[in-house]
Design a protein around this motif. Structure first.
Motif, PDB file in Angstrom:
ATOM      1  N   TYR A  13      47.382  34.815  43.124  1.00 31.37           N
ATOM      2  CA  TYR A  13      46.389  35.492  42.304  1.00 31.37           C
ATOM      3  C   TYR A  13      46.515  35.067  40.847  1.00 31.37           C
ATOM      4  N   ARG A  14      47.757  34.936  40.345  1.00 33.28           N
ATOM      5  CA  ARG A  14      47.960  34.508  38.966  1.00 33.28           C
ATOM      6  C   ARG A  14      47.384  33.113  38.759  1.00 33.28           C
ATOM      7  N   GLU A  15      47.588  32.213  39.737  1.00 40.45           N
ATOM      8  CA  GLU A  15      47.037  30.869  39.626  1.00 40.45           C
ATOM      9  C   GLU A  15      45.525  30.900  39.664  1.00 40.45           C
ATOM     10  N   MET A  16      44.952  31.793  40.475  1.00 39.91           N
ATOM     11  CA  MET A  16      43.505  31.905  40.549  1.00 39.91           C
ATOM     12  C   MET A  16      42.941  32.326  39.187  1.00 39.91           C
ATOM     13  N   LEU A  17      43.710  33.151  38.444  1.00 46.62           N
ATOM     14  CA  LEU A  17      43.255  33.623  37.149  1.00 46.62           C
ATOM     15  C   LEU A  17      43.329  32.545  36.072  1.00 46.62           C
ATOM     16  N   GLY A  18      44.151  31.551  36.276  1.00 42.32           N
ATOM     17  CA  GLY A  18      44.286  30.487  35.292  1.00 42.32           C
ATOM     18  C   GLY A  18      45.084  30.929  34.081  1.00 42.32           C
ATOM     19  N   GLY A  26      39.816  45.231  25.994  1.00 41.16           N
ATOM     20  CA  GLY A  26      38.629  45.254  25.155  1.00 41.16           C
ATOM     21  C   GLY A  26      37.431  45.833  25.866  1.00 41.16           C
ATOM     22  N   ARG A  27      36.360  45.088  25.894  1.00 43.38           N
ATOM     23  CA  ARG A  27      35.091  45.538  26.439  1.00 43.38           C
ATOM     24  C   ARG A  27      34.661  44.591  27.557  1.00 43.38           C
ATOM     25  N   THR A  28      34.017  45.141  28.567  1.00 49.52           N
ATOM     26  CA  THR A  28      33.507  44.297  29.642  1.00 49.52           C
ATOM     27  C   THR A  28      32.015  44.083  29.489  1.00 49.52           C
ATOM     28  N   GLN A  29      31.584  42.917  29.863  1.00 52.82           N
ATOM     29  CA  GLN A  29      30.160  42.604  29.921  1.00 52.82           C
ATOM     30  C   GLN A  29      29.653  42.700  31.357  1.00 52.82           C
ATOM     31  N   TYR A  30      30.538  43.131  32.265  1.00 58.05           N
ATOM     32  CA  TYR A  30      30.203  43.249  33.692  1.00 58.05           C
ATOM     33  C   TYR A  30      29.662  41.922  34.221  1.00 58.05           C
ATOM     34  N   SER A  31      30.299  40.824  33.835  1.00 60.39           N
ATOM     35  CA  SER A  31      29.789  39.495  34.195  1.00 60.39           C
ATOM     36  C   SER A  31      30.450  38.891  35.429  1.00 60.39           C
ATOM     37  N   TRP A  32      31.309  39.616  36.106  1.00 61.25           N
ATOM     38  CA  TRP A  32      31.981  39.106  37.293  1.00 61.25           C
ATOM     39  C   TRP A  32      30.985  39.007  38.431  1.00 61.25           C
ATOM     40  N   LYS A  33      30.924  37.845  39.067  1.00 66.39           N
ATOM     41  CA  LYS A  33      30.039  37.668  40.225  1.00 66.39           C
ATOM     42  C   LYS A  33      30.718  38.265  41.451  1.00 66.39           C
ATOM     43  N   VAL A  34      30.047  39.250  42.050  1.00 67.19           N
ATOM     44  CA  VAL A  34      30.567  39.929  43.226  1.00 67.19           C
ATOM     45  C   VAL A  34      29.447  40.052  44.252  1.00 67.19           C
ATOM     46  N   VAL A  35      29.865  40.275  45.506  1.00 65.94           N
ATOM     47  CA  VAL A  35      28.905  40.476  46.592  1.00 65.94           C
ATOM     48  C   VAL A  35      29.331  41.712  47.374  1.00 65.94           C
ATOM     49  N   ASN A  36      28.385  42.260  48.131  1.00 67.14           N
ATOM     50  CA  ASN A  36      28.759  43.360  49.018  1.00 67.14           C
ATOM     51  C   ASN A  36      29.358  42.756  50.290  1.00 67.14           C
ATOM     52  N   ALA A 117      33.130  36.905  44.122  1.00 65.88           N
ATOM     53  CA  ALA A 117      32.476  35.652  44.473  1.00 65.88           C
ATOM     54  C   ALA A 117      32.793  34.569  43.444  1.00 65.88           C
ATOM     55  N   SER A 118      33.597  34.926  42.449  1.00 63.65           N
ATOM     56  CA  SER A 118      34.038  33.984  41.423  1.00 63.65           C
ATOM     57  C   SER A 118      35.354  34.499  40.869  1.00 63.65           C
ATOM     58  N   ASN A 119      36.004  33.676  40.063  1.00 61.89           N
ATOM     59  CA  ASN A 119      37.210  34.144  39.388  1.00 61.89           C
ATOM     60  C   ASN A 119      36.831  35.258  38.430  1.00 61.89           C
ATOM     61  N   PRO A 120      37.741  36.195  38.191  1.00 65.20           N
ATOM     62  CA  PRO A 120      37.411  37.299  37.289  1.00 65.20           C
ATOM     63  C   PRO A 120      37.285  36.827  35.848  1.00 65.20           C
ATOM     64  N   PRO A 121      36.435  37.502  35.069  1.00 66.02           N
ATOM     65  CA  PRO A 121      36.381  37.180  33.639  1.00 66.02           C
ATOM     66  C   PRO A 121      37.680  37.621  32.959  1.00 66.02           C
ATOM     67  N   ALA A 122      37.897  37.159  31.751  1.00 68.40           N
ATOM     68  CA  ALA A 122      39.153  37.401  31.034  1.00 68.40           C
ATOM     69  C   ALA A 122      39.523  38.873  30.959  1.00 68.40           C
ATOM     70  N   GLU A 123      38.552  39.750  30.788  1.00 66.45           N
ATOM     71  CA  GLU A 123      38.896  41.162  30.625  1.00 66.45           C
ATOM     72  C   GLU A 123      39.499  41.783  31.880  1.00 66.45           C
ATOM     73  N   PHE A 124      39.303  41.153  33.048  1.00 65.46           N
ATOM     74  CA  PHE A 124      39.895  41.658  34.290  1.00 65.46           C
ATOM     75  C   PHE A 124      41.047  40.779  34.779  1.00 65.46           C
ATOM     76  N   SER A 125      41.534  39.891  33.936  1.00 62.67           N
ATOM     77  CA  SER A 125      42.672  39.055  34.287  1.00 62.67           C
ATOM     78  C   SER A 125      43.949  39.885  34.237  1.00 62.67           C
ATOM     79  N   THR A 126      44.815  39.668  35.213  1.00 63.66           N
ATOM     80  CA  THR A 126      46.068  40.409  35.272  1.00 63.66           C
ATOM     81  C   THR A 126      47.178  39.496  35.762  1.00 63.66           C
ATOM     82  N   SER A 127      48.391  40.011  35.689  1.00 71.02           N
ATOM     83  CA  SER A 127      49.538  39.258  36.174  1.00 71.02           C
ATOM     84  C   SER A 127      49.775  39.489  37.661  1.00 71.02           C
ATOM     85  N   GLY A 128      49.002  40.333  38.293  1.00 67.41           N
ATOM     86  CA  GLY A 128      49.163  40.596  39.720  1.00 67.41           C
ATOM     87  C   GLY A 128      48.187  41.644  40.196  1.00 67.41           C
TER      88      GLY A 128
END
Length: 167
Positions: A13-18, A26-36, A117-128
């Protein structure tokens, strides 16, 4: 063996985050691509204006599965429904099938289950994972937790409910 699988999952997961692992906030723009779970795109921006608990998890992650019952129970608390709080569970599984199998055997209550459906944006990046973000109606991430915990507590319910009142 289980510990090795768990550690491998965190590394994957850490590698997926880059390079943004551990950053965000901070603030989210809700830009993460997700699917149901059926594969149809979902616009995270539809949660704007509501308090949101956004949990990042995977079916292969034992701590994620350990905390899942508390997230589901939290989603059903009347005070959260009254405060229009959304409990959003975003799986980072590789594909829809593992999530569909999970849903076949699990009642997720009022929680919305989505799949990245894509890597998370920076605001949702975590170490695990699991990683959980409490977001106020204006999109500010007011709290982030990495690791499993019991979410179904009166204190958490009050914290989430008060986000709507703080506007």
């Amino acid at each position: 063996m289980a510990l090795a699988v768990l550690a491998g999952g965190f590394v994957l997961y850490r590698e997926m985050l880059g390079t943004n692992a551990g950053g965000g906030g901070g603030r989210t723009q809700y830009s993460w691509k997700v699917v149901n779970p059926d594969g149809a795109p979902v616009d995270l921006a539809s949660y704007k204006g509501r308090p949101v608990l956004l949990n990042v998890w995977a079916t292969w992650c034992p701590p994620c599965m350990m905390e899942m019952p508390s997230l589901i129970a939290l989603s059903e608390r009347p005070e959260l429904k009254n405060a229009n709080v959304a409990v959003v569970l975003v799986s980072v599984d590789d594909g829809l099938d593992p999530v569909r199998r999970f849903l076949d055997r699990t009642d997720v209550g009022e929680a919305d289950v989505l799949v990245a459906a894509s890597n998370p944006p920076a605001e949702f990046s975590t170490s695990g994972i699991p990683a959980t973000f409490l977001i106020d109606p204006d999109g500010r991430i007011v709290r982030r937790e990495v690791g499993a915990m019991d979410w179904n507590t009166p204190e958490i319910a009050t914290e989430l409910s008060s986000l709507e009142k703080a506007r």
